[in-house]
Scaffold this active site. Structure first.
Site, PDB file in Angstrom:
ATOM      1  N   LYS A  23       1.509   4.281  -3.002  1.00 37.24           N
ATOM      2  CA  LYS A  23       1.420   5.717  -2.748  1.00 37.24           C
ATOM      3  C   LYS A  23       2.714   6.436  -3.135  1.00 37.24           C
ATOM      4  CE  LYS A  23      -2.023   4.993   0.843  1.00 37.24           C
ATOM      5  NZ  LYS A  23      -2.309   4.872   2.296  1.00 37.24           N
ATOM      6  N   ASP A  54       0.831  -1.199   0.000  1.00 37.29           N
ATOM      7  CA  ASP A  54       0.000   0.000   0.000  1.00 37.29           C
ATOM      8  C   ASP A  54       0.871   1.257   0.000  1.00 37.29           C
ATOM      9  OD1 ASP A  54      -2.626   1.474   0.419  1.00 37.29           O
ATOM     10  OD2 ASP A  54      -1.573   2.044   2.251  1.00 37.29           O
TER      11      ASP A  54
END
Length: 373
Positions: free
Chosen positions: A229, A225
């Site tokens: 980003k 994750d």
């Protein structure tokens, strides 16, 4: 411009789960006489509704309308319907609230048809570089925009801040931050500066019970994750910068140097319950890392770094002084992002706050929609 002459934006929402449903409620809560939006389409995974002549209104039972619809999602048809509105001179936007790779692949076609895109879906902006480049090209060709504030930091002004820094010619030296609400919660509770404390496995277990982790905690502990980003931030810099950078052209988020916190013997375990039950076997390892950090007067934090000057993009466990903002300013599952730039000098620009949750994520999406007005 008076309210009476404010151009309307026709909005189609794809995905009405937690974030999507909250977005619809926030959008419909805007007083009708001042709202620039006309909500004309909703799509779930199994149902869809479309009516450009009779937009969904405040107080309408939109959930019931969608649930009882006999129309199944047909994105080729939806594209034609929305493109026809664009051809008639209307502003049109699609909001993608899914996490679908298949939906993300439709972005270039939507943009080519003059349909703007607003999304918290990270897939298109952190996946294959070829798709990202097609999105950029399609947007430039048609003038339709793609806005993705909520892909990093939910409703926090992270993407917009970075875009403004880059567009105004500031030289970004480094971005570092705690980008994962899950990792934030885990290490805020596990590593406080003391040599001892709760077992790592117990903190992860509590985080799971509170809904801070995915059902399978490995999906958070693998660092993917955060890597997604960081890929989005890296591409935002390289796409918008007037100044050449040393940053790598990441083919996908998998090219980010990412440290996984999944113990090797637990890799590949399919069940979240089994994973959590076996995690105590490795508590001593994490306790040793905490003790070593404490001996240096530091805490452990899982951070992401975009080192523009050094040309490095990485995510992993790092040690920070107990007086550092990453140690003193974080609470719960907060995100905190520091922008080190030429103009801000020795005192970086800091963005901090809730980095997850349906309400703040939907707020970020709605904020992007207002940028189209």
């Amino acid at each position: 411009m008076s309210v009476a002459t404010t151009p309307k934006i026709y909005v189609a929402v794809v995905g009405v789960g937690l974030v999507g449903a909250e977005l619809v409620e926030q959008l419909l809560a805007i007083p009708q006489q001042t709202s620039p939006f006309r909500l004309i389409s909703l799509s779930s995974s199994s149902r869809t509704i479309f009516d450009a002549e009779n937009p969904i209104q405040t107080g309408s039972s939109w959930k019931e309308k969608l649930t009882t619809s006999n129309q199944r999602p047909d994105f080729q048809l939806l594209t034609k319907q929305l493109a026809a509105l664009v051809a008639s001179g209307q502003k049109v936007a699609i909001v993608d609230n899914t996490s679908s790779d298949d939906i993300a692949k439709l972005y270039p076609g939507w943009l080519e048809n003059g349909i703007s895109i607003v999304t918290p879906n990270k897939k298109a902006y952190s996946g294959e570089l070829d798709l990202y480049e097609k999105i950029i090209s399609a947007s430039k060709a048609s003038g339709a925009r793609f806005l993705n504030e909520s892909t990093v930091g939910a409703g926090l002004p992270v993407i917009s801040t970075l875009k403004e820094l880059v567009a105004t010619g500031d030289r970004v030296v480094k971005i570092e931050g705690v980008f994962s609400g899950t990792m934030s919660y885990i290490f805020n509770n596990f590593s406080t500066g003391a040599a001892d404390g709760p077992a790592f496995s117990s903190v992860v277990s509590v985080a799971r019970e509170k809904g801070y982790t995915e059902p399978h905690p490995a999906d958070d502990l693998n660092g993917f994750d955060v890597a997604r980003k960081l890929t989005i931030l890296t591409r935002t810099i390289t796409t918008g910068s007037h100044i050449p950078t040393a940053l790598p052209a990441l083919q996908t988020f998998a090219f980010v140097k990412t440290e996984s916190l999944i113990p090797k013997p637990l890799e590949g375990i399919p069940s979240g319950d089994e994973f959590v039950s076996r995690l105590p076997e490795f508590d001593a390892h994490f306790a040793k890392l905490r003790s070593e950090a404490s001996a240096e007067g530091k805490v452990l934090r899982f951070v992401g770094v975009v080192d523009v000057a050094g040309g490095v993009v990485k995510a992993g466990l790092e040690k920070y002084s107990t007086s550092h903002p990453f140690a003193t300013s974080l609470g719960g599952s907060d995100n905190i992002i520091m922008f080190h730039t030429e103009r801000y000098g020795a005192r970086p620009l800091i963005v901090q706050g809730a980095g997850a949750g349906a309400a703040v994520t939907a707020m970020g999406v709605l904020g992007d929609l207002f940028k189209l007005a």
